[in-house]
Design a protein around this motif. Structure first.
Motif, PDB file in Angstrom:
ATOM      1  N   GLY A  24       0.168   5.831  -6.972  1.00 16.26           N
ATOM      2  CA  GLY A  24      -0.983   4.992  -7.266  1.00 16.26           C
ATOM      3  C   GLY A  24      -0.957   4.298  -8.602  1.00 16.26           C
ATOM      4  O   GLY A  24      -2.008   3.860  -9.083  1.00 16.26           O
ATOM      5  N   ILE A  78     -11.139  -9.631  -8.549  1.00 11.66           N
ATOM      6  CA  ILE A  78     -10.153  -9.594  -7.471  1.00 11.66           C
ATOM      7  C   ILE A  78     -10.535  -8.443  -6.539  1.00 11.66           C
ATOM      8  O   ILE A  78     -10.619  -7.300  -6.975  1.00 11.66           O
ATOM      9  N   SER A  88      -9.143  -8.093  -3.257  1.00 10.87           N
ATOM     10  CA  SER A  88      -8.052  -7.728  -2.367  1.00 10.87           C
ATOM     11  C   SER A  88      -7.292  -6.597  -3.034  1.00 10.87           C
ATOM     12  O   SER A  88      -6.930  -6.679  -4.211  1.00 10.87           O
ATOM     13  N   ARG A  89      -7.029  -5.540  -2.270  1.00  9.11           N
ATOM     14  CA  ARG A  89      -6.284  -4.429  -2.854  1.00  9.11           C
ATOM     15  C   ARG A  89      -4.910  -4.885  -3.299  1.00  9.11           C
ATOM     16  O   ARG A  89      -4.482  -4.642  -4.419  1.00  9.11           O
ATOM     17  N   LEU A 102       0.361  -8.247 -15.287  1.00  3.94           N
ATOM     18  CA  LEU A 102      -0.151  -8.133 -16.643  1.00  3.94           C
ATOM     19  C   LEU A 102       0.595  -7.045 -17.406  1.00  3.94           C
ATOM     20  O   LEU A 102       0.950  -7.207 -18.574  1.00  3.94           O
ATOM     21  N   SER A 156      -5.064  -7.092  -6.361  1.00  8.54           N
ATOM     22  CA  SER A 156      -5.343  -6.432  -7.630  1.00  8.54           C
ATOM     23  C   SER A 156      -4.143  -5.600  -8.093  1.00  8.54           C
ATOM     24  O   SER A 156      -3.862  -5.523  -9.290  1.00  8.54           O
ATOM     25  N   ILE A 157      -3.425  -5.034  -7.155  1.00  6.84           N
ATOM     26  CA  ILE A 157      -2.217  -4.288  -7.533  1.00  6.84           C
ATOM     27  C   ILE A 157      -1.208  -5.222  -8.196  1.00  6.84           C
ATOM     28  O   ILE A 157      -0.656  -4.927  -9.266  1.00  6.84           O
ATOM     29  N   TYR A 182       0.834  -1.208   0.000  1.00  9.19           N
ATOM     30  CA  TYR A 182       0.000   0.000   0.000  1.00  9.19           C
ATOM     31  C   TYR A 182       0.865   1.253   0.000  1.00  9.19           C
ATOM     32  O   TYR A 182       0.621   2.200  -0.742  1.00  9.19           O
ATOM     33  N   ALA A 211      -1.747  -8.151  -9.542  1.00 10.26           N
ATOM     34  CA  ALA A 211      -2.268  -8.693 -10.795  1.00 10.26           C
ATOM     35  C   ALA A 211      -2.027  -7.699 -11.915  1.00 10.26           C
ATOM     36  O   ALA A 211      -1.588  -8.042 -13.017  1.00 10.26           O
ATOM     37  N   LYS A 212      -2.287  -6.458 -11.600  1.00  9.62           N
ATOM     38  CA  LYS A 212      -2.107  -5.431 -12.622  1.00  9.62           C
ATOM     39  C   LYS A 212      -0.633  -5.312 -13.013  1.00  9.62           C
ATOM     40  O   LYS A 212      -0.301  -5.194 -14.198  1.00  9.62           O
ATOM     41  N   PRO A 230       0.274   1.064 -10.267  1.00 10.71           N
ATOM     42  CA  PRO A 230       0.900  -0.234  -9.992  1.00 10.71           C
ATOM     43  C   PRO A 230       2.023  -0.567 -10.957  1.00 10.71           C
ATOM     44  O   PRO A 230       3.025  -1.163 -10.561  1.00 10.71           O
ATOM     45  N   GLU A 231       1.872  -0.172 -12.237  1.00 11.23           N
ATOM     46  CA  GLU A 231       2.895  -0.529 -13.227  1.00 11.23           C
ATOM     47  C   GLU A 231       4.264   0.029 -12.859  1.00 11.23           C
ATOM     48  O   GLU A 231       5.287  -0.490 -13.286  1.00 11.23           O
ATOM     49  N   LEU A 240       2.787   1.705  -3.190  1.00 10.51           N
ATOM     50  CA  LEU A 240       1.951   2.260  -4.263  1.00 10.51           C
ATOM     51  C   LEU A 240       1.790   3.772  -4.116  1.00 10.51           C
ATOM     52  O   LEU A 240       1.790   4.508  -5.110  1.00 10.51           O
TER      53      LEU A 240
END
Lengths: 630, 630
Positions: free
Chosen positions: A300, A346, A348-349, A359, A352-353, A292, A355-356, A302-303, A295
């Motif tokens: 904010g 997803i 969960s914060r 990807l 999802s972070i 958190y 996962a992003k 994630p990439e 990020l």
């Protein structure tokens, strides 16, 4: 000394007054262990005597597990600006395997430390951080595996047992010790918890003692299914709302009401400084989700996350004293598509972070690929893993699905790896699960993760009650605790709707204390039923004050009673407002019991033979008006 | 027309305004059965469309089981002074087995009817009571055993099914109908409930339809473990507190919030008149414990109770329209001593009264010895038995003991007897039971009482949380409902402390709706998960209003949300206050899903082969800033 704003000083001072009020008829006692500085706090509730026909009959005091820290000890000097005393400092220093650094070693920590614009927010009495000397491992698991019983282990052994051995030899407790047999689902709850048992459980990985060497203020506690079930509370500001002093206040109240650990989930401003204030004043272990803050550092996006800045964040937080980190290292690239067909994807914060990130980079989760390096950091400060369930179900529909269980298997693999490094691990669990599918979660976690302690959020047993999700999840929590979950992460009435305020925290905690205690009773934890027995005896005997004082929330119990029966005389009344003075079943029962005892009715056959009709009329003559006018 | 005080008229008028407000975005619909006057009410919630990339996607309406009666139908004319419409009058009259009496036939009823001092309290539009013509039996069970499907049976069949058949052929519901398999513990939940299935279950005694011929206002409902789990609420004044208009208000709110039946447990003044007001305005079945009123008639002295005056009380209440009676006929003289060694003796009011009577007279419980005559009364009006558990445990320590289970066996014997008379029966259960001992209660009840519906109070899984006993008991209730209990009697936060007010009733009801729905989900009741799925879909898509409107308490959900996010624009915001606009896991997940779908990530292997690195950079270019500024 930094410039702390006057408003802040006043606020925290006011809080400390309110928060240090001891519980009614309770005193803080300390049970001393094998060394004089090993003093385990407990709460002792003094009870009033029972009025019997032959006079007063003493009701012995009841000892309760106490998470509230020095705040409820009138002899303690509470100063939030100075922080709590350094309880474990000597224990840590004596081990001779750590060094005091000259200051924070993380780049971010150094920057915050030296930023003049933050002076007004900074905790003044900050200690320089400690770290393991090169090549050393300072985890409780490492000591346990060396056969060493640390003061922390002895502390939790005494704390878990609550003077049960002494009670067993005291005849005043004979009746109160009566307890039903539990159904322990493979848990092994010994009659008395010894330091050696604690050591074995920690060495085996079946329990953890989260206790960062940079959080010496904490009173050690243990998380494992062969010990009492614990609860965690979450606080934390967000970009939308909340301030440092509010968060510190919530932490103190959380400990007071019974939170065993606390997670600071802040995602708003000044996360670093907020955390410092919380840690220095927290008698309970503190957990965080470092991603958190990472990020926030990349605005904010994630990439933009990188291993290097995440690593710096881990060190920053470990040197402040965070006791466990939620790490979503099980969200693997190949699992992400498994969530595409879910009703709620997803939720969960952290999940999802990651996962992003996966990807966007088409790379494997960097928390997974750098797991060995993370373990090195955990070892140097004794931070425990809370392996995050980034793919937990966010709705009943998604419960126990392929994505959830795939991640769980990976968490098992990571557990094994961490254990090879003697790093403590617990495993996070869901979420939203209908009643009939809860047990499978525990069975699978114990199998896949080799009995590492399970730590679940609820689960909520239905999705249809926003504003009551402390209850939908409290039901799931009681059940999952019973099946073998070691710690229950609370949910407040504001879940899904907004940030909890102080009253929401209270409702969430008490609900989870109920769930945890219900699970302890169900498992048959030795001595767990004493408090129920003592409270029920008080209730039956109309000892109202004792009933309030033994309850999970004495203030609210008293307040509710007083709404219908406000007068002081009602506190000694032999009735309550539900039935009124002429109609109290408890009063009637007492008469029945007196009669039954007086006439040996327990031997029914002989009583019948003796001619009960005669006794009956005798009773009518004796009895007179049983309803004494009040 | 009696002289109703102006103050009362005003109060009830004000209540009726507030209580007739329909639920947001909901409308009352009626599904018509085989005859035009058989119109089954349901609540239909209209949802907003989902915003997708290609435009708006309709979300079909959701139909909910509706206990609120005509109060939430804006087309209905509500007048508490006149009572509800006579829904079942024709059905009852058509059967040709009852006669309209000229007035109350109980001595007490006649006295109250003609007492001029009571004129100001009396319900004005009272009907003369109906009774079975001599030799006839008017119970639903009797009809069922004759092979007759009554309108009441058809009504509940339609009501239970909630248009599920129609939904199954409508493609808009395909995804919403997804449901997990349940664990039904021997319950048999058919895919569609037919009137014939209802008849069979009633004939078999496995379900009851409480529907006194003198309560034609009620909307029929069924209690049995092969149907959805029901909840009961308790209201009632006591000598200490409360008034008629407060009790009527609580009844209306109870129905609105979801109470399936309601027990009037008044023990204070004007019990007879209070009950009349409640019955005439109640769309749900009403239960009572007649011994409470009988005891009032003898000024609170159990020894003075007689069969004759109790019999008169039964007739008095049956002719008012009470739908089920709690009768503590299982408290046998020989069981009383079994309670002497308990921690909390006898805590049931009815149980303690009967125990006292038995001891005082050294005679067997007159409810037991006169059980055949009681059955005659039940047959003449169709009052169902709720066989009371007078010896239920009042604490964890006393759970599942010899006294409790001895009484349960006697209740089984009485069930058999009542069934021989075609009288409907349900069985009351505890109380205070730790989690691991709950299942045994259901197993034993089903065995000993031949699968008669079980109706339990909680149970509370611990004694230590007065002021939170809606929660301690809600946990037990969800579990016992799952194991096969047909109806759950609610507990409010004021249990053990005082009389519940309106907000306590609300908290108690919603908690028990959660427990009942959790049990339905766990058992796998067909269609039960639709509401969860629809709400979770709304949550995931940030359709805030739909999330509120589908919840058990839309008002509170909205209120909690608005406390942190008060602006109207926030209702369409793609974030909530927990994470803030820059940090929403649901938003991130949506991106993940869009990406996964666009790039066929569900076929992982081929995706990897196609070279995901290229896709990753493509995603970064496409994605831009996913956090749209709000």
């Amino acid at each position: 000394m930094n410039a702390i704003p006057e408003a802040f000083v006043q606020k925290t001072a006011a809080l400390s007054d309110e928060a240090t009020r001891p519980f009614p008829n309770s005193r803080k006692i300390y049970v001393t262990g094998s060394r004089p500085d090993l003093r385990v706090p407990m709460r002792e509730v003094t009870l009033t005597p029972t009025q019997t026909k032959t006079g007063l009959e003493e009701n012995p005091p009841i000892t309760l597990y106490d998470t509230s820290g020095p705040y409820t000890d009138p002899r303690a000097r509470i100063d939030l600006l100075a922080g709590l005393p350094d309880l474990r400092g000597d224990w840590i220093a004596e081990r001779g395997d750590t060094e005091q650094l000259s200051g924070p070693s993380s780049a971010f920590g150094q920057r915050r430390q030296s930023d003049p614009l933050l002076a007004h927010l900074r905790f003044a009495h900050r200690r320089a951080p400690r770290r393991a000397t090169p090549g050393r491992n300072v985890t409780q698991m490492h000591y346990a595996r060396q056969g060493i019983i640390t003061p922390e282990m002895e502390f939790v052994a005494i704390r878990e047992t609550l003077r049960l051995d002494a009670l067993r030899t005291d005849p005043r407790y004979t009746k109160l010790l009566r307890q039903h047999r539990g159904e322990a689902f493979g848990a092994n709850l010994p009659e008395t918890i010894t330091p050696e048992f604690v050591r074995e459980e920690v060495a085996r990985g079946r329990a953890i003692i989260p206790a960062n060497i940079n959080h010496p203020e904490l009173e050690p506690m243990i998380i494992g299914r062969n010990f009492r079930v614990k609860i965690n509370t979450n606080i934390g500001n967000s970009a939308v709302t909340s301030s440092i002093e509010e968060e510190v206040e919530k932490m103190v109240w959380s400990a007071r009401w019974g939170g065993d650990t606390l997670m600071d989930l802040s995602t708003g401003k000044n996360i670093h400084e907020t955390r410092e204030w919380i840690l220095r004043n927290a008698p309970v272990p503190i957990g965080t989700v470092p991603i958190y803050q990472a990020l926030e550092k990349v605005d904010g996006t994630p990439e933009e996350l990188t291993w290097e800045m995440f690593r710096d964040t881990l060190i920053e937080q470990a040197e402040q004293g965070v006791d466990y980190f939620t790490i979503h290292a099980g969200v693997l690239l190949r699992y992400v598509p498994l969530t595409a067909d879910r009703l709620t994807g997803i939720v969960s914060r952290g999940g999802s972070i990651m996962a992003k990130w996966c990807l966007a980079h088409h790379q494997e989760n960097f928390l997974y690929t750098h797991f060995a390096e993370i373990c090195e950091i955990m070892k140097a400060y004794d931070v425990a893993f809370s392996l995050g369930d980034g793919l937990r179900p966010g709705s009943i529909a998604d419960a126990n699905d392929a994505a959830q269980f795939a991640e769980l298997e990976t968490l098992g693999e990571l557990t094994k790896f961490a254990w090879e490094q003697d790093v403590q691990v617990m495993i996070e669990g869901p979420g939203h699960v209908p009643l009939q599918m809860i047990e499978e979660n525990v069975t699978k976690e114990l199998h896949d993760c080799f009995e590492a302690p399970f730590y679940t959020l609820g689960p909520l047993i239905t999705d249809i009650a926003p504003a009551y999700d402390h209850i939908t999840s409290g039901i799931g929590a009681a059940n999952i605790g019973w099946y073998g979950t070691a710690m229950l992460c609370y949910v407040t009435p504001k879940e899904h709707l907004g940030l909890p305020d102080k009253q929401d925290v209270r409702d969430g905690i008490v609900t989870y204390k109920i769930a945890a205690h219900g699970a302890d009773l169900a498992k048959g934890l030795p001595g767990a039923q004493i408090r129920d027995n003592a409270l029920s005896k008080a209730r039956f005997e109309f000892r109202w004050e004792d009933q309030f004082n033994l309850s999970l929330d004495p203030d609210r119990a008293r307040e509710y009673h007083d709404r219908t029966m406000p007068h002081e005389s009602h506190k000694v009344a032999h009735f309550c407002s539900m039935c009124g003075p002429h109609f109290c079943s408890m009063k009637i029962t007492q008469d029945v019991r007196d009669y039954a005892e007086a006439h040996r009715l327990d031997d029914v056959t002989s009583a019948l033979e003796e001619g009960m009709k005669a006794k009956a009329s005798e009773f009518r003559e004796e009895g007179g008006h049983i309803y004494r006018p009040i």
